[in-house]
Design an enzyme around this catalytic site. Sequence first.
Site, short mmCIF file in Angstrom:
data_model
loop_
_atom_site.label_atom_id
_atom_site.label_comp_id
_atom_site.label_asym_id
_atom_site.label_seq_id
_atom_site.Cartn_x
_atom_site.Cartn_y
_atom_site.Cartn_z
N HIS A 63 0.86 -1.19 0.00
CA HIS A 63 0.00 0.00 0.00
C HIS A 63 0.89 1.23 0.00
O HIS A 63 1.60 1.48 0.97
CB HIS A 63 -0.91 0.00 1.23
N ARG A 65 -0.40 4.32 -0.53
CA ARG A 65 -1.23 5.40 0.02
C ARG A 65 -1.37 6.63 -0.88
O ARG A 65 -1.84 7.67 -0.40
CB ARG A 65 -0.70 5.85 1.39
N ASP A 306 2.03 -7.05 2.41
CA ASP A 306 0.85 -6.25 2.79
C ASP A 306 1.30 -5.01 3.57
O ASP A 306 0.66 -4.62 4.56
CB ASP A 306 -0.18 -7.07 3.57
O1 DOR Z 1 -4.25 -4.89 7.52
C1 DOR Z 1 -4.61 -4.48 6.43
N1 DOR Z 1 -4.40 -3.19 6.07
N2 DOR Z 1 -5.25 -5.31 5.61
C2 DOR Z 1 -5.81 -4.88 4.47
O2 DOR Z 1 -6.38 -5.68 3.78
C3 DOR Z 1 -5.76 -3.46 4.11
C4 DOR Z 1 -4.62 -2.78 4.73
C5 DOR Z 1 -4.67 -1.27 4.67
O3 DOR Z 1 -4.96 -0.73 3.59
O4 DOR Z 1 -4.37 -0.63 5.68
ZN ZN Z 2 -3.68 -5.30 1.65
#
Ligand code: DOR
Ligand code: ZN
Length: 426
Positions: A63, A65, A306
């Site tokens: 991510h 952001r 992740d």
């Molecule tokens: O822990 C997580 N954070 N799992 C997810 O699927 C999304 C992610 C987030 O975007 O913060």
């Molecule tokens: Zn994720």
Amino acid sequence: MKILLIKNAIIVNSKDIASKPQDILLENGRIAKIAPSISTKEAEIIDAKGKLVLPGLIDLHVHLRTPGQEHKETVETGSRAAAKGGFTSVFCMPNTNPVIDNASIVESIKKEAQCVGLVNVYPVGAVTKGQKCEELTDIWELAQAGCPAISDDGKAVHNSQLMRLALEYSKMAGVFIIQHCEDPCLSHRGVMNEGLVSTTLGLKGWPEVAETIIVARDIELARYLKARVHFAHMSCGRSIELIRMAKAKGIPVTAEVCPHHFTLTDDLVRSFDTNYKVNPPLRTAADVAAMKEGLADGTIDCITTDHAPHAQEEKELEFDHAPFGMIGLETSLALTITELVEKKVLTFPQLVEKMSTAPARVGGLANKGEIREGLDADITIIDPKKEWVVRKEEFASKSHNSPFVGRTLKGFVETTICGGKITYQA
Ligand code: DOR
Ligand code: ZN
């Protein structure tokens, strides 16, 4: 562009670890030559004596952001964290604000990543508009804009008919679907694994069946439609059993696991430290054991991070209200070495398989995932024996939400090379 020459390289590919050191010449973004001894005048020399030389690590689940939550991470800080962690390619998830659900956002992220120039960034487009699970995005448009995959990550595509259509269209468009497996009616407001610990703490549980029911359903859809599904961040042993059975029947499914799901258990939530709050949640010791078994026997294809940055003030809320997620780019390799290679769950070639070769294959990155003449000059040089302590102040990521701060880990990234350019040096 400078010519790079790596001397004394012990090359690790997914099939084997070299018995003798070799030299690797990197020219014009490619691996130009591999030979016992190469000499050339113009090249910048990197001595890899005593180190291991791996194909650049590839993370299918990050991510960044951007757009919309640049206080947590930007393409630049995320790229620095990736390079520091040994990654040369990352897939970035679309749960941004606005959501990555059209070509113009895909193009702007790609452009920004190219300007930063530290890591190959592949934006993952959304499956449904605004990730609302109501209406499909224009999957063809996203594919044309350069998305190798689509996902509603953060949420599941829980509507079976929408998932069916998405699988049919993605197959035609030549992209694959990354499914976040969570039946929202079953996980409803759960903040941790449903079990003894959640009952003791009085926290709302997110039961394993909320994951396995989507895994089972999508295996059936993949079988019926002969379309490929990739399962994100698997957390339950039962999911691994289902995937093992599906693979034995030749159903086109693949899966990933994150380091926190093969190292941590829900017991740690007793501390109420919100760095342990992640989605899907940390499970039991039996689940952790099943993840290791699934990695070792090939049921789980890839290790992903992740990487989910969150600001300190958001994570400082009480457990129920803090956001899910932890950062992972800078600790993933060392956790894999410390917890899996050192403990003889995986060999170094298998680590390369899970962190580079398989992600390249699953992600459709044809010239990556291996050190071989002619392929892209994406390379990670590591010291497999060096121990280091995870420190908050040293993260390149803009966010510091890691439960591994303070831990001593083994395996250290010395140099990362992306497209023939040094992008990180310790
Ligand atoms: O822990 C997580 N954070 N799992 C997810 O699927 C999304 C992610 C987030 O975007 O913060
Ligand atoms: Zn994720």
